[in-house]
Scaffold this motif. Structure first.
Motif, PDB file in Angstrom:
ATOM      1  N   LEU A  21     -29.958 -15.071  37.584  1.00 24.83           N
ATOM      2  CA  LEU A  21     -28.629 -15.325  37.020  1.00 24.83           C
ATOM      3  C   LEU A  21     -27.626 -14.301  37.570  1.00 24.83           C
ATOM      4  O   LEU A  21     -26.513 -14.658  37.960  1.00 24.83           O
ATOM      5  N   VAL A  22     -28.049 -13.056  37.635  1.00 29.60           N
ATOM      6  CA  VAL A  22     -27.189 -12.007  38.189  1.00 29.60           C
ATOM      7  C   VAL A  22     -26.910 -12.281  39.663  1.00 29.60           C
ATOM      8  O   VAL A  22     -25.761 -12.169  40.109  1.00 29.60           O
ATOM      9  N   ARG A  23     -27.924 -12.646  40.426  1.00 31.87           N
ATOM     10  CA  ARG A  23     -27.718 -12.942  41.855  1.00 31.87           C
ATOM     11  C   ARG A  23     -26.713 -14.078  42.036  1.00 31.87           C
ATOM     12  O   ARG A  23     -25.864 -14.030  42.918  1.00 31.87           O
ATOM     13  N   ASP A  24     -26.815 -15.096  41.188  1.00 29.57           N
ATOM     14  CA  ASP A  24     -25.918 -16.250  41.303  1.00 29.57           C
ATOM     15  C   ASP A  24     -24.490 -15.932  40.875  1.00 29.57           C
ATOM     16  O   ASP A  24     -23.533 -16.414  41.480  1.00 29.57           O
ATOM     17  N   TRP A  25     -24.333 -15.146  39.822  1.00 29.78           N
ATOM     18  CA  TRP A  25     -23.028 -14.943  39.213  1.00 29.78           C
ATOM     19  C   TRP A  25     -22.359 -13.621  39.581  1.00 29.78           C
ATOM     20  O   TRP A  25     -21.167 -13.439  39.306  1.00 29.78           O
ATOM     21  N   HIS A  26     -23.074 -12.697  40.186  1.00 32.15           N
ATOM     22  CA  HIS A  26     -22.470 -11.398  40.492  1.00 32.15           C
ATOM     23  C   HIS A  26     -21.248 -11.501  41.418  1.00 32.15           C
ATOM     24  O   HIS A  26     -20.223 -10.883  41.141  1.00 32.15           O
ATOM     25  N   PRO A  27     -21.321 -12.280  42.498  1.00 40.57           N
ATOM     26  CA  PRO A  27     -20.118 -12.414  43.334  1.00 40.57           C
ATOM     27  C   PRO A  27     -18.936 -13.006  42.560  1.00 40.57           C
ATOM     28  O   PRO A  27     -17.788 -12.623  42.778  1.00 40.57           O
ATOM     29  N   VAL A  28     -19.224 -13.916  41.642  1.00 36.06           N
ATOM     30  CA  VAL A  28     -18.167 -14.542  40.834  1.00 36.06           C
ATOM     31  C   VAL A  28     -17.496 -13.501  39.946  1.00 36.06           C
ATOM     32  O   VAL A  28     -16.266 -13.416  39.880  1.00 36.06           O
ATOM     33  N   VAL A  29     -18.308 -12.684  39.271  1.00 32.48           N
ATOM     34  CA  VAL A  29     -17.742 -11.689  38.357  1.00 32.48           C
ATOM     35  C   VAL A  29     -17.004 -10.597  39.131  1.00 32.48           C
ATOM     36  O   VAL A  29     -15.952 -10.134  38.704  1.00 32.48           O
ATOM     37  N   GLU A  30     -17.515 -10.202  40.286  1.00 37.08           N
ATOM     38  CA  GLU A  30     -16.803  -9.202  41.094  1.00 37.08           C
ATOM     39  C   GLU A  30     -15.455  -9.734  41.561  1.00 37.08           C
ATOM     40  O   GLU A  30     -14.456  -9.017  41.541  1.00 37.08           O
ATOM     41  N   ARG A  31     -15.432 -10.990  41.990  1.00 35.88           N
ATOM     42  CA  ARG A  31     -14.180 -11.610  42.442  1.00 35.88           C
ATOM     43  C   ARG A  31     -13.187 -11.710  41.288  1.00 35.88           C
ATOM     44  O   ARG A  31     -12.010 -11.387  41.427  1.00 35.88           O
ATOM     45  N   TYR A  32     -13.658 -12.138  40.125  1.00 31.92           N
ATOM     46  CA  TYR A  32     -12.791 -12.271  38.945  1.00 31.92           C
ATOM     47  C   TYR A  32     -12.205 -10.921  38.552  1.00 31.92           C
ATOM     48  O   TYR A  32     -10.993 -10.792  38.354  1.00 31.92           O
ATOM     49  N   VAL A  33     -13.038  -9.907  38.455  1.00 29.20           N
ATOM     50  CA  VAL A  33     -12.570  -8.565  38.073  1.00 29.20           C
ATOM     51  C   VAL A  33     -11.591  -8.040  39.120  1.00 29.20           C
ATOM     52  O   VAL A  33     -10.528  -7.513  38.777  1.00 29.20           O
ATOM     53  N   GLY A  34     -11.932  -8.185  40.380  1.00 26.77           N
ATOM     54  CA  GLY A  34     -11.056  -7.701  41.445  1.00 26.77           C
ATOM     55  C   GLY A  34      -9.692  -8.348  41.433  1.00 26.77           C
ATOM     56  O   GLY A  34      -8.667  -7.695  41.604  1.00 26.77           O
ATOM     57  N   ARG A  35      -9.670  -9.635  41.192  1.00 29.12           N
ATOM     58  CA  ARG A  35      -8.391 -10.343  41.176  1.00 29.12           C
ATOM     59  C   ARG A  35      -7.581 -10.045  39.919  1.00 29.12           C
ATOM     60  O   ARG A  35      -6.364  -9.952  39.971  1.00 29.12           O
ATOM     61  N   MET A  36      -8.261  -9.919  38.802  1.00 27.74           N
ATOM     62  CA  MET A  36      -7.540  -9.647  37.558  1.00 27.74           C
ATOM     63  C   MET A  36      -7.004  -8.212  37.507  1.00 27.74           C
ATOM     64  O   MET A  36      -5.925  -7.975  36.986  1.00 27.74           O
ATOM     65  N   LEU A  37      -7.769  -7.266  38.033  1.00 25.93           N
ATOM     66  CA  LEU A  37      -7.344  -5.868  37.973  1.00 25.93           C
ATOM     67  C   LEU A  37      -6.595  -5.436  39.225  1.00 25.93           C
ATOM     68  O   LEU A  37      -6.013  -4.358  39.250  1.00 25.93           O
ATOM     69  N   GLY A  38      -6.625  -6.251  40.265  1.00 25.77           N
ATOM     70  CA  GLY A  38      -5.957  -5.888  41.505  1.00 25.77           C
ATOM     71  C   GLY A  38      -6.784  -4.927  42.343  1.00 25.77           C
ATOM     72  O   GLY A  38      -6.316  -4.409  43.349  1.00 25.77           O
ATOM     73  N   ARG A  39      -8.014  -4.685  41.941  1.00 24.33           N
ATOM     74  CA  ARG A  39      -8.924  -3.782  42.657  1.00 24.33           C
ATOM     75  C   ARG A  39     -10.326  -4.022  42.111  1.00 24.33           C
ATOM     76  O   ARG A  39     -10.489  -4.544  41.022  1.00 24.33           O
ATOM     77  N   SER A  40     -11.311  -3.626  42.872  1.00 25.90           N
ATOM     78  CA  SER A  40     -12.676  -3.761  42.353  1.00 25.90           C
ATOM     79  C   SER A  40     -12.923  -2.647  41.338  1.00 25.90           C
ATOM     80  O   SER A  40     -12.318  -1.580  41.407  1.00 25.90           O
ATOM     81  N   ASP A  41     -13.775  -2.906  40.389  1.00 24.74           N
ATOM     82  CA  ASP A  41     -14.097  -1.917  39.359  1.00 24.74           C
ATOM     83  C   ASP A  41     -15.538  -2.136  38.913  1.00 24.74           C
ATOM     84  O   ASP A  41     -15.817  -3.013  38.099  1.00 24.74           O
ATOM     85  N   ASP A  42     -16.429  -1.335  39.487  1.00 17.74           N
ATOM     86  CA  ASP A  42     -17.853  -1.480  39.183  1.00 17.74           C
ATOM     87  C   ASP A  42     -18.162  -1.211  37.722  1.00 17.74           C
ATOM     88  O   ASP A  42     -19.093  -1.798  37.168  1.00 17.74           O
ATOM     89  N   ASP A  43     -17.413  -0.338  37.080  1.00 22.86           N
ATOM     90  CA  ASP A  43     -17.659  -0.046  35.666  1.00 22.86           C
ATOM     91  C   ASP A  43     -17.411  -1.284  34.797  1.00 22.86           C
ATOM     92  O   ASP A  43     -18.178  -1.564  33.880  1.00 22.86           O
ATOM     93  N   VAL A  44     -16.347  -2.003  35.079  1.00 23.82           N
ATOM     94  CA  VAL A  44     -16.036  -3.208  34.312  1.00 23.82           C
ATOM     95  C   VAL A  44     -17.089  -4.284  34.587  1.00 23.82           C
ATOM     96  O   VAL A  44     -17.553  -4.955  33.665  1.00 23.82           O
ATOM     97  N   VAL A  45     -17.494  -4.424  35.844  1.00 24.55           N
ATOM     98  CA  VAL A  45     -18.526  -5.398  36.196  1.00 24.55           C
ATOM     99  C   VAL A  45     -19.821  -5.068  35.457  1.00 24.55           C
ATOM    100  O   VAL A  45     -20.467  -5.948  34.885  1.00 24.55           O
ATOM    101  N   GLN A  46     -20.163  -3.808  35.444  1.00 24.67           N
ATOM    102  CA  GLN A  46     -21.376  -3.378  34.742  1.00 24.67           C
ATOM    103  C   GLN A  46     -21.265  -3.642  33.235  1.00 24.67           C
ATOM    104  O   GLN A  46     -22.222  -4.088  32.598  1.00 24.67           O
ATOM    105  N   GLU A  47     -20.084  -3.381  32.684  1.00 25.17           N
ATOM    106  CA  GLU A  47     -19.851  -3.646  31.261  1.00 25.17           C
ATOM    107  C   GLU A  47     -20.032  -5.135  30.953  1.00 25.17           C
ATOM    108  O   GLU A  47     -20.597  -5.504  29.919  1.00 25.17           O
TER     109      GLU A  47
END
Length: 172
Positions: A21-47
């Motif tokens: 599930l993580v392998r399938d959805w990780h790129p999606v969540v990284e893209r969503y966080v990056g676009r919403m915050l205007g930058r990547s944020d590993d802490d938010v992705v991890q949260e």
């Protein structure tokens, strides 16, 4: 394998199912966080992944994983945005978009910066609808607003994005 089946396997305690599930959805969540915050944020992705891991056992409708997932991700992003707004703003260091650009073409960087300049609500519906290709009804569930509100936010977001692109020098 479908998300629904993976969720059920996760709920039954299969670690490999969660890894898939993580392998399938990780790129999606990284893209969503990056676009919403205007930058990547590993802490938010991890949260987000921690919240998903904790919340999966209580998900009663495994077939509704995608909207539930976006609600979890949205909550984490909005918490981060609230935290950002509490901090004082730093001075911008010039406009890095003064490079030559082909007329009539918006490059990815210009579009990403224009999206980042939009208010969070409008940016969110644009991303969910156009970039994540979700139907208006699902966007409404994720944002916890009526369908009509999503439609009006989309309309406003398109206008604001156009104005922002024109401000950055894009000629339509």
């Amino acid at each position: 394998m479908t998300d629904e089946l993976l969720v059920i396997r996760c709920q039954l305690g299969e670690r490999e199912a969660f890894a898939e599930l993580v392998r399938d959805w990780h790129p999606v969540v990284e893209r969503y966080v990056g676009r919403m915050l205007g930058r990547s944020d590993d802490d938010v992705v991890q949260e987000i992944w921690l919240a998903v891991f904790r919340g999966l056992p209580g998900l009663r409708q495994p077939d509704r994983f995608a909207p539930w997932f976006y609600v979890v991700a949205r909550r984490a992003v909005m918490n981060q945005l609230r935290e950002q707004y509490r901090r004082p703003e730093s001075e911008p260091v010039g406009d890095p978009l003064e490079a030559d650009e082909a007329d009539g073409v918006v490059d990815r960087e210009t579009l990403a910066r224009a999206l980042a300049a939009l208010p969070a609500r409008e940016r969110e519906v644009l991303m969910l609808f156009y970039l994540e290709d979700l139907p208006v009804g699902v966007c409404a569930q994720i944002c916890d607003v009526p369908v009509g509100t999503v439609k009006s936010r989309l309309n406003r977001a398109r206008k604001l994005l156009h104005l922002e692109l024109v401000r950055k020098g894009y000629q339509a």
